[in-house]
Write a protein that holds these residues in place. Structure first.
Motif, PDB file in Angstrom:
ATOM      1  N   LEU A 117       5.727  -4.589   7.705  1.00 46.51           N
ATOM      2  CA  LEU A 117       5.284  -5.784   7.262  1.00 46.51           C
ATOM      3  C   LEU A 117       3.837  -7.385   7.486  1.00 46.51           C
ATOM      4  O   LEU A 117       2.596  -7.111   6.921  1.00 46.51           O
ATOM      5  CB  LEU A 117       6.545  -6.619   6.209  1.00 46.51           C
ATOM      6  CG  LEU A 117       6.990  -6.276   6.191  1.00 46.51           C
ATOM      7  CD1 LEU A 117       8.280  -7.191   6.006  1.00 46.51           C
ATOM      8  CD2 LEU A 117       5.892  -5.770   4.573  1.00 46.51           C
ATOM      9  N   THR A 118       3.602  -6.999   8.649  1.00 39.54           N
ATOM     10  CA  THR A 118       2.678  -7.948   9.437  1.00 39.54           C
ATOM     11  C   THR A 118       0.846  -7.681   9.488  1.00 39.54           C
ATOM     12  O   THR A 118       0.234  -7.549   9.636  1.00 39.54           O
ATOM     13  CB  THR A 118       3.406  -8.414  10.939  1.00 39.54           C
ATOM     14  OG1 THR A 118       5.196  -9.049  10.923  1.00 39.54           O
ATOM     15  CG2 THR A 118       1.817  -8.745  11.581  1.00 39.54           C
ATOM     16  N   LEU A 171      -2.011  -5.884   0.711  1.00 40.97           N
ATOM     17  CA  LEU A 171      -0.787  -5.713  -0.268  1.00 40.97           C
ATOM     18  C   LEU A 171      -1.052  -5.855  -1.649  1.00 40.97           C
ATOM     19  O   LEU A 171      -1.013  -4.951  -1.882  1.00 40.97           O
ATOM     20  CB  LEU A 171       0.723  -6.400   0.601  1.00 40.97           C
ATOM     21  CG  LEU A 171       1.783  -6.333  -0.533  1.00 40.97           C
ATOM     22  CD1 LEU A 171       1.756  -4.847  -0.322  1.00 40.97           C
ATOM     23  CD2 LEU A 171       2.708  -7.133   0.375  1.00 40.97           C
ATOM     24  N   LEU A 172      -1.894  -6.429  -1.243  1.00 43.37           N
ATOM     25  CA  LEU A 172      -2.718  -7.262  -2.465  1.00 43.37           C
ATOM     26  C   LEU A 172      -4.034  -6.087  -3.254  1.00 43.37           C
ATOM     27  O   LEU A 172      -3.682  -5.666  -4.279  1.00 43.37           O
ATOM     28  CB  LEU A 172      -3.436  -8.216  -2.478  1.00 43.37           C
ATOM     29  CG  LEU A 172      -2.511  -9.878  -2.427  1.00 43.37           C
ATOM     30  CD1 LEU A 172      -2.929 -10.935  -1.842  1.00 43.37           C
ATOM     31  CD2 LEU A 172      -1.067  -9.725  -2.809  1.00 43.37           C
ATOM     32  N   PHE A 173      -4.514  -5.033  -2.318  1.00 42.01           N
ATOM     33  CA  PHE A 173      -5.515  -4.492  -2.775  1.00 42.01           C
ATOM     34  C   PHE A 173      -5.259  -2.619  -2.774  1.00 42.01           C
ATOM     35  O   PHE A 173      -5.909  -1.964  -3.739  1.00 42.01           O
ATOM     36  CB  PHE A 173      -6.634  -4.560  -2.320  1.00 42.01           C
ATOM     37  CG  PHE A 173      -7.436  -6.212  -1.986  1.00 42.01           C
ATOM     38  CD1 PHE A 173      -7.656  -7.092  -3.449  1.00 42.01           C
ATOM     39  CD2 PHE A 173      -6.778  -6.971  -0.417  1.00 42.01           C
ATOM     40  CE1 PHE A 173      -7.470  -8.235  -2.915  1.00 42.01           C
ATOM     41  CE2 PHE A 173      -7.169  -7.795  -0.890  1.00 42.01           C
ATOM     42  CZ  PHE A 173      -7.716  -8.541  -2.260  1.00 42.01           C
ATOM     43  N   HIS A 174      -4.675  -2.355  -1.788  1.00 43.69           N
ATOM     44  CA  HIS A 174      -4.124  -0.733  -1.832  1.00 43.69           C
ATOM     45  C   HIS A 174      -2.441  -0.193  -1.977  1.00 43.69           C
ATOM     46  O   HIS A 174      -2.246  -0.638  -1.595  1.00 43.69           O
ATOM     47  CB  HIS A 174      -4.609  -0.729  -0.739  1.00 43.69           C
ATOM     48  CG  HIS A 174      -6.355  -1.050  -0.286  1.00 43.69           C
ATOM     49  ND1 HIS A 174      -7.078  -0.235  -0.797  1.00 43.69           N
ATOM     50  CD2 HIS A 174      -6.138  -1.835   0.606  1.00 43.69           C
ATOM     51  CE1 HIS A 174      -8.282  -0.615  -0.131  1.00 43.69           C
ATOM     52  NE2 HIS A 174      -7.464  -1.963   0.542  1.00 43.69           N
ATOM     53  N   ILE A 175      -3.145   0.938  -2.984  1.00 45.22           N
ATOM     54  CA  ILE A 175      -0.963   1.792  -3.127  1.00 45.22           C
ATOM     55  C   ILE A 175      -0.686   1.597  -1.991  1.00 45.22           C
ATOM     56  O   ILE A 175      -0.114   1.599  -1.591  1.00 45.22           O
ATOM     57  CB  ILE A 175      -1.781   2.083  -4.114  1.00 45.22           C
ATOM     58  CG1 ILE A 175       0.282   3.069  -4.955  1.00 45.22           C
ATOM     59  CG2 ILE A 175      -2.390   3.521  -3.201  1.00 45.22           C
ATOM     60  CD1 ILE A 175       0.593   1.762  -5.326  1.00 45.22           C
ATOM     61  N   HIS A 176      -1.563   2.146  -0.807  1.00 44.76           N
ATOM     62  CA  HIS A 176      -1.166   2.518   0.409  1.00 44.76           C
ATOM     63  C   HIS A 176      -0.335   1.327   0.817  1.00 44.76           C
ATOM     64  O   HIS A 176       0.478   2.110   1.683  1.00 44.76           O
ATOM     65  CB  HIS A 176      -1.998   3.375   1.330  1.00 44.76           C
ATOM     66  CG  HIS A 176      -2.821   4.760   0.789  1.00 44.76           C
ATOM     67  ND1 HIS A 176      -1.751   5.802   0.961  1.00 44.76           N
ATOM     68  CD2 HIS A 176      -3.636   4.781   0.138  1.00 44.76           C
ATOM     69  CE1 HIS A 176      -2.771   6.662   0.091  1.00 44.76           C
ATOM     70  NE2 HIS A 176      -3.854   6.044   0.244  1.00 44.76           N
ATOM     71  N   ALA A 177      -1.096  -0.009   1.244  1.00 39.28           N
ATOM     72  CA  ALA A 177      -0.615  -0.283   1.928  1.00 39.28           C
ATOM     73  C   ALA A 177       0.793  -0.972   0.853  1.00 39.28           C
ATOM     74  O   ALA A 177       1.958  -1.501   1.583  1.00 39.28           O
ATOM     75  CB  ALA A 177      -1.363  -2.254   1.968  1.00 39.28           C
ATOM     76  N   LYS A 178       0.973  -0.983  -0.442  1.00 35.30           N
ATOM     77  CA  LYS A 178       2.033  -1.116  -0.635  1.00 35.30           C
ATOM     78  C   LYS A 178       3.243   0.131  -0.376  1.00 35.30           C
ATOM     79  O   LYS A 178       4.057  -0.980  -0.254  1.00 35.30           O
ATOM     80  CB  LYS A 178       2.015  -1.449  -2.454  1.00 35.30           C
ATOM     81  CG  LYS A 178       1.814  -2.351  -3.475  1.00 35.30           C
ATOM     82  CD  LYS A 178       0.662  -2.289  -4.204  1.00 35.30           C
ATOM     83  CE  LYS A 178      -0.466  -3.127  -4.910  1.00 35.30           C
ATOM     84  NZ  LYS A 178      -0.310  -3.503  -6.891  1.00 35.30           N
ATOM     85  N   GLY A 185       8.434  -1.090   4.892  1.00 37.59           N
ATOM     86  CA  GLY A 185       8.735  -2.631   5.697  1.00 37.59           C
ATOM     87  C   GLY A 185      10.255  -2.792   5.591  1.00 37.59           C
ATOM     88  O   GLY A 185      10.900  -3.212   6.605  1.00 37.59           O
ATOM     89  N   VAL A 186      10.236  -2.978   4.119  1.00 36.22           N
ATOM     90  CA  VAL A 186      11.147  -3.681   3.205  1.00 36.22           C
ATOM     91  C   VAL A 186      12.884  -2.750   3.616  1.00 36.22           C
ATOM     92  O   VAL A 186      13.354  -3.859   3.896  1.00 36.22           O
ATOM     93  CB  VAL A 186      11.034  -4.078   1.870  1.00 36.22           C
ATOM     94  CG1 VAL A 186      12.193  -4.805   1.524  1.00 36.22           C
ATOM     95  CG2 VAL A 186       9.596  -5.112   2.651  1.00 36.22           C
ATOM     96  N   VAL A 187      12.766  -1.926   3.050  1.00 35.02           N
ATOM     97  CA  VAL A 187      13.532  -1.150   3.412  1.00 35.02           C
ATOM     98  C   VAL A 187      14.240  -0.521   4.544  1.00 35.02           C
ATOM     99  O   VAL A 187      15.255  -0.864   5.285  1.00 35.02           O
ATOM    100  CB  VAL A 187      12.791   0.267   2.580  1.00 35.02           C
ATOM    101  CG1 VAL A 187      14.508   1.703   3.454  1.00 35.02           C
ATOM    102  CG2 VAL A 187      13.165   0.679   0.992  1.00 35.02           C
TER     103      VAL A 187
END
Length: 106
Positions: free
Chosen positions: A38-39, A45-52, A58-60
């Motif tokens: 996540l860091t 995270l706001l711009f790319h689907i891969h980052a999402k 990371g959350v999982v």
């Protein structure tokens, strides 16, 4: 077939203290990896689907680590309950002693 049962039951054969240590170590490791992902992901995270997708991973991982840590705490509580029961078995019991105030007979 017998070997598969033995491989599946290795965890059941562990002592509670070993289960506590393993589960808390795995929990801390997964939480650390999840938070690191996540860091690193950061503002991307706001711009790319891969980052999402990475952030979701990371959350999982963090939630799975919390689950393992919770199970480790449950084993620690069981250990504490066993220690308290052993300590109370030998010395103190409710039936012994002077008791409470006596009733007056009329």
């Amino acid at each position: 077939m017998q070997e598969q049962k033995q491989q599946r039951s290795w965890y059941k054969k562990l002592k509670l203290s070993q289960k506590f240590q393993i589960n808390t170590a795995i929990g801390f490791l997964l939480i650390a990896i999840g938070l690191l992902i996540l860091t690193i992901t950061g503002e991307e995270l706001l711009f790319h689907i891969h980052a999402k997708l990475h952030a979701g991973l990371g959350v999982v991982l963090s939630l799975t680590g919390l689950w393992f840590y919770g199970i480790g705490l449950r084993y620690r509580n069981q250990l504490d309950a066993i220690r308290i029961a052993r300590r109370n078995r030998g010395g103190f019991s409710k039936g012994k002693g002077k008791g409470g105030p006596k009733k007056k007979q009329v």
